[in-house]
Design a protein around this motif. Structure first.
Motif, PDB file in Angstrom:
ATOM      1  N   SER A  27       3.259  11.561   3.713  1.00 51.33           N
ATOM      2  CA  SER A  27       3.434  11.383   2.276  1.00 51.33           C
ATOM      3  C   SER A  27       4.862  10.960   1.982  1.00 51.33           C
ATOM      4  CB  SER A  27       3.151  12.693   1.545  1.00 51.33           C
ATOM      5  OG  SER A  27       4.202  13.630   1.778  1.00 51.33           O
ATOM      6  N   PHE A  28       5.105  10.567   0.742  1.00 50.49           N
ATOM      7  CA  PHE A  28       6.488  10.448   0.302  1.00 50.49           C
ATOM      8  C   PHE A  28       7.139  11.831   0.352  1.00 50.49           C
ATOM      9  CE2 PHE A  28       5.024   6.706  -2.404  1.00 50.49           C
ATOM     10  CZ  PHE A  28       5.631   5.758  -1.594  1.00 50.49           C
ATOM     11  N   PRO A  29       8.445  11.917   0.587  1.00 47.41           N
ATOM     12  CA  PRO A  29       9.127  13.217   0.455  1.00 47.41           C
ATOM     13  C   PRO A  29       9.037  13.720  -0.985  1.00 47.41           C
ATOM     14  CG  PRO A  29      10.524  11.609   1.564  1.00 47.41           C
ATOM     15  CD  PRO A  29       9.375  10.846   0.982  1.00 47.41           C
ATOM     16  N   PHE A  30       9.026  15.017  -1.127  1.00 45.62           N
ATOM     17  CA  PHE A  30       9.002  15.621  -2.464  1.00 45.62           C
ATOM     18  C   PHE A  30       9.786  16.924  -2.416  1.00 45.62           C
ATOM     19  CE2 PHE A  30       5.348  17.049  -0.059  1.00 45.62           C
ATOM     20  CZ  PHE A  30       5.390  18.434  -0.215  1.00 45.62           C
ATOM     21  N   GLU A  31      10.200  17.381  -3.561  1.00 42.76           N
ATOM     22  CA  GLU A  31      10.972  18.618  -3.635  1.00 42.76           C
ATOM     23  C   GLU A  31      10.130  19.770  -4.159  1.00 42.76           C
ATOM     24  OE1 GLU A  31      14.774  18.532  -5.447  1.00 42.76           O
ATOM     25  OE2 GLU A  31      15.294  16.558  -4.641  1.00 42.76           O
ATOM     26  N   ILE A  32      10.483  20.961  -3.748  1.00 43.85           N
ATOM     27  CA  ILE A  32      10.001  22.187  -4.379  1.00 43.85           C
ATOM     28  C   ILE A  32      11.229  22.920  -4.903  1.00 43.85           C
ATOM     29  CG2 ILE A  32       8.905  24.425  -4.030  1.00 43.85           C
ATOM     30  CD1 ILE A  32       7.107  23.151  -1.926  1.00 43.85           C
ATOM     31  N   GLN A  33      11.263  23.079  -6.206  1.00 43.87           N
ATOM     32  CA  GLN A  33      12.350  23.829  -6.831  1.00 43.87           C
ATOM     33  C   GLN A  33      11.977  24.116  -8.279  1.00 43.87           C
ATOM     34  OE1 GLN A  33      15.772  22.194  -8.548  1.00 43.87           O
ATOM     35  NE2 GLN A  33      15.488  20.148  -7.665  1.00 43.87           N
ATOM     36  N   ARG A  47       0.834  -1.202   0.000  1.00 44.06           N
ATOM     37  CA  ARG A  47       0.000   0.000   0.000  1.00 44.06           C
ATOM     38  C   ARG A  47       0.868   1.251   0.000  1.00 44.06           C
ATOM     39  NH1 ARG A  47      -1.689   3.642   3.634  1.00 44.06           N
ATOM     40  NH2 ARG A  47      -0.770   2.587   5.432  1.00 44.06           N
ATOM     41  N   PRO A  48       0.587   2.214  -0.870  1.00 45.74           N
ATOM     42  CA  PRO A  48       1.306   3.484  -0.835  1.00 45.74           C
ATOM     43  C   PRO A  48       0.793   4.332   0.319  1.00 45.74           C
ATOM     44  CG  PRO A  48      -0.431   3.593  -2.455  1.00 45.74           C
ATOM     45  CD  PRO A  48      -0.423   2.175  -1.933  1.00 45.74           C
ATOM     46  N   PRO A  49       1.470   5.411   0.672  1.00 45.04           N
ATOM     47  CA  PRO A  49       0.931   6.307   1.693  1.00 45.04           C
ATOM     48  C   PRO A  49      -0.467   6.791   1.305  1.00 45.04           C
ATOM     49  CG  PRO A  49       3.188   6.906   1.168  1.00 45.04           C
ATOM     50  CD  PRO A  49       2.770   5.867   0.163  1.00 45.04           C
ATOM     51  N   ARG A  50      -1.276   7.023   2.310  1.00 49.77           N
ATOM     52  CA  ARG A  50      -2.625   7.517   2.038  1.00 49.77           C
ATOM     53  C   ARG A  50      -2.614   8.963   1.534  1.00 49.77           C
ATOM     54  NH1 ARG A  50      -3.404   4.486   7.035  1.00 49.77           N
ATOM     55  NH2 ARG A  50      -4.837   2.721   6.702  1.00 49.77           N
ATOM     56  N   ILE A  51      -1.500   9.637   1.707  1.00 51.67           N
ATOM     57  CA  ILE A  51      -1.379  11.024   1.252  1.00 51.67           C
ATOM     58  C   ILE A  51      -0.622  11.025  -0.075  1.00 51.67           C
ATOM     59  CG2 ILE A  51      -0.584  13.336   1.832  1.00 51.67           C
ATOM     60  CD1 ILE A  51      -0.457  12.383   4.782  1.00 51.67           C
ATOM     61  N   ARG A  52      -1.311  11.376  -1.148  1.00 56.17           N
ATOM     62  CA  ARG A  52      -0.716  11.308  -2.487  1.00 56.17           C
ATOM     63  C   ARG A  52      -0.176  12.673  -2.906  1.00 56.17           C
ATOM     64  NH1 ARG A  52      -3.597   6.615  -4.046  1.00 56.17           N
ATOM     65  NH2 ARG A  52      -3.408   5.397  -2.116  1.00 56.17           N
ATOM     66  N   VAL A  53       1.070  12.681  -3.342  1.00 53.23           N
ATOM     67  CA  VAL A  53       1.717  13.877  -3.863  1.00 53.23           C
ATOM     68  C   VAL A  53       2.460  13.497  -5.141  1.00 53.23           C
ATOM     69  CG1 VAL A  53       2.000  14.997  -1.620  1.00 53.23           C
ATOM     70  CG2 VAL A  53       3.808  13.458  -2.468  1.00 53.23           C
ATOM     71  N   ASP A  54       2.813  14.499  -5.929  1.00 54.00           N
ATOM     72  CA  ASP A  54       3.722  14.265  -7.051  1.00 54.00           C
ATOM     73  C   ASP A  54       5.050  13.831  -6.458  1.00 54.00           C
ATOM     74  OD1 ASP A  54       5.773  14.728  -9.071  1.00 54.00           O
ATOM     75  OD2 ASP A  54       4.270  15.847 -10.201  1.00 54.00           O
ATOM     76  N   GLN A  55       5.470  12.616  -6.769  1.00 57.20           N
ATOM     77  CA  GLN A  55       6.648  12.054  -6.119  1.00 57.20           C
ATOM     78  C   GLN A  55       7.937  12.768  -6.498  1.00 57.20           C
ATOM     79  OE1 GLN A  55       6.728   7.723  -6.315  1.00 57.20           O
ATOM     80  NE2 GLN A  55       4.495   7.688  -6.243  1.00 57.20           N
TER      81      GLN A  55
END
Length: 648
Positions: free
Chosen positions: A153-159, A56-64
């Motif tokens: 969530s999975f970690p994600f970057e902002i840049q 199961r992926p995290p229940r919180i979905r973000v652009d990986q």
């Protein structure tokens, strides 16, 4: 239709360097449409899931991969009510936080909102909540945290350049798909192979399928790209791919550098143009001296070797056909115009112009053929209906007019324009996107016929105005933001996802309804986020992107070479498929023997698997050069359309 932890800065630079050095390691197509490493590899236990989609992926979905600073950013919190991942008892906390993964600091917190009054979304079977964190714009690496439920969530970057490495990986897919070309260090990484199909009676001396024993029919048809998971090559399908890749380059030339780590890198020409040239040069070999183009080249059975270079089967070409010839004319004319920008390619441009004219004349002088391809050469039917051939003729006429300035091509456009895709479908460019791109190109050409320009713009503006579910963000239709009607979840649905995003970038690019520009931008981005993990299964639908920051990218694909043996799945000690391949996606019409999958909500009818018959994962996880072109264009549109101001 054709049819864990990431560190900002130093690690991102290492990732890019590894990709460019060929080291992004561990870290469609049985049916052709008429009209297709994870940082934490799945464990043996997770591979035994009922439907086959892993843990199961995290229940919180973000652009990986992440987000650009000024883009809208909305996480989707999921409680699946139906399907193999059903999780009906989950209820999220009331307040969500955005935390900097390096410092642990909470940089933003706020409430979540139930989607559509807490309804269950029919296509996914999911109940969802939305968390808007668009206010977070500082570059860094973050996670979304539900403190009450201990969800992250999975970690994600902002840049600003967060999608550039994905563009590099996606473009390099064509290098791995090259026929007749050895994949070696330092370019191939863990996916080497020798030059394929250059043996006796193969591509460099292929014979006509209608005269297999006649050596006088032998022709040098080496080069080009393997079409999909199969290693055959189709003129009809290659032409539009070249058009779409060239349009992607035109949308964001600054993104396509000469440093993508292909053998031509460093020659002073953007690597995407070098890759296009590989495809164009094959089409040149497929063209006869009279201008006609042979329709396809390949084998007569399905007994693939472990790798293409080990395949000793003879290869044959099919007849010259109107469908292949007109799609090639459009590709040659478009390529000639772009080649003129580069001094080293100007003589090539002259040759391509002559070839495009000959192909146009061959097509114009002969009746339309719809039964050239007997399909004795496997596997897909490369014939096109008359209407689609004439839609291609509209695109060819435009590219020839743009190239030559000859008004006769503009006049001939009148004969074909209503066969082009905008007059046969409601959403601009979800299928046959190269035709739509050509029509919009025409509206800005010097000496274009004002009546035709008005005709195209009226159709385009009318489509944007009238098709409310196709343009602009409609969260009420889909909590994931990437709404498609049910029928579009067919074989190769991810290509359609990309093309819906591209349609919205086109609206922005051509200045339609500027008051809704943020809505169009957010819709285009929603389709990219869907492909990057904001979807019911939480997959990034691009292979083996763990080294680029995707914790749950697909680990398998259907591919006769790169989907077997050590490449079958990303696992410890096995590289799995190369990074960067967009897979076909969920298919509501799946016909294999996985009966549980057929009972899933349509957005969940996908398997992270490359199994052949009788599971038939080619209907789900097979890549294709045309899916890839749509994804590359979506990335290019994104890179070329950074918001000038905050969206909030």
């Amino acid at each position: 239709m054709q049819f864990g932890h990431k560190k900002f800065g130093a690690k991102r630079l290492w990732i890019i360097a590894a990709l460019l050095a060929g080291g992004a390691s561990t870290v469609v197509l049985g049916f052709k449409f008429l009209g297709q490493s994870n940082a934490q590899p799945p464990t043996p236990q997770s591979q035994k899931a009922t439907v086959g989609n892993g843990s199961r992926p995290p229940r919180i979905r973000v652009d990986q991969l992440g987000y650009r600073p000024r883009d809208e950013k909305v996480a989707v919190i999921v409680a699946a009510q139906r399907g193999s991942n059903a999780d009906p008892s989950f209820l999220p906390g009331k307040t969500y936080e955005v935390r900097n993964t390096k410092t642990g600091a909470v940089v933003f917190s706020g409430p979540i909102a139930p989607w559509n009054g807490d309804q269950v979304h029919e296509q996914s079977g999911d109940r969802a909540w939305l968390f808007d964190f668009s206010a977070v714009q500082a570059p860094g690496t973050y996670q979304i945290v539900d403190r009450d439920q201990n969800e992250r969530s999975f970690p994600f970057e902002i840049q600003p350049n967060v999608y550039q490495p994905a563009l590099v990986a996606a473009t390099r897919m064509y290098y791995y798909q090259r026929a007749g070309f050895a994949k070696v260090a330092p370019f191939a990484g863990q996916w080497p192979d020798g030059a394929a199909y250059l043996g006796p009676n193969q591509d460099s001396q292929a014979r006509s399928v209608s005269a297999k024993n006649d050596p006088t029919t032998a022709r040098n048809l080496r080069g080009g790209w393997f079409d999909a998971g199969d290693t055959n090559k189709y003129s009809t399908f290659t032409g539009p791919v070249i058009n779409q890749l060239l349009t992607a380059y035109e949308m964001a030339p600054q993104a396509f550098t000469d440093r993508f780590n292909i053998p031509e890198s460093g020659n002073g020409i953007p690597d995407i143009i070098d890759e296009v040239k590989w495809g164009v040069d094959w089409l040149k070999r497929m063209q006869d001296t009279d201008g006609g183009v042979w329709i396809k080249l390949g084998v007569l059975d399905d007994n693939a070797a472990p790798s293409p270079s080990q395949d000793r089967r003879p290869r044959y070409y099919g007849p010259k056909c109107s469908s292949a010839t007109i799609s090639t004319a459009a590709a040659f004319a478009h390529a000639a115009r772009i080649y003129r920008q580069f001094p080293a390619l100007r003589s090539e441009a002259v040759d391509l112009e002559k070839r495009a004219v000959r192909a146009w004349q061959w097509f114009s002088d002969r009746p339309r053929q719809t039964d050239c391809d007997t399909q004795e050469i496997k596997a897909g039917d490369a014939d096109r209906p008359v209407e689609e051939q004439e839609g291609n003729a509209a695109a060819a006429a435009i590219h020839l007019f743009a190239l030559t300035g000859n008004g006769d091509y503009g006049t001939r456009l009148y004969n074909y324009i209503r066969a082009a895709q905008p007059w046969t479908d409601s959403v601009w460019g979800r299928y046959r996107a190269h035709e739509n791109d050509a029509l919009l190109l025409y509206t800005g050409l010097p000496n274009a016929d004002p009546a035709i320009v008005k005709m195209i713009r009226d159709r385009f503006i009318g489509s944007v105005r009238d098709v409310q579910d196709g343009y602009g963000l409609r969260r009420d239709l889909d909590p994931y933001g990437a709404a498609l009607p049910d029928p579009q979840y067919h074989w190769g649905s991810n290509q359609v996802q990309a093309n819906y995003g591209n349609a919205n970038w086109s609206v922005l690019r051509y200045g339609v309804d500027p008051a809704r520009s943020n809505s169009f931008r957010n819709r285009a981005m929603a389709h990219l986020h869907y492909l990057h993990g904001v979807n019911p299964l939480g997959w990034m639908y691009v292979t083996n992107m763990g080294s680029l920051g995707a914790e749950r990218s697909v680990s398998a694909m259907y591919h006769e070479w790169l989907g077997k043996g050590i490449y079958a799945r990303v696992m410890p000690g096995k590289p799995g498929p190369p990074p960067g391949y967009l897979v076909g996606g969920p298919n509501r019409d799946y016909t294999g023997n996985n009966e549980a999958l057929k009972k899933e909500p349509i957005q969940k009818r996908y398997l992270d698997s490359g199994e052949g018959w009788p599971v038939n994962t080619w209907e789900l996880s097979e890549p294709a050069i045309y899916y890839q072109a749509a994804y590359i264009k979506l990335l290019a549109g994104t890179i070329g359309n950074a918001p000038a101001a905050p969206t909030r």
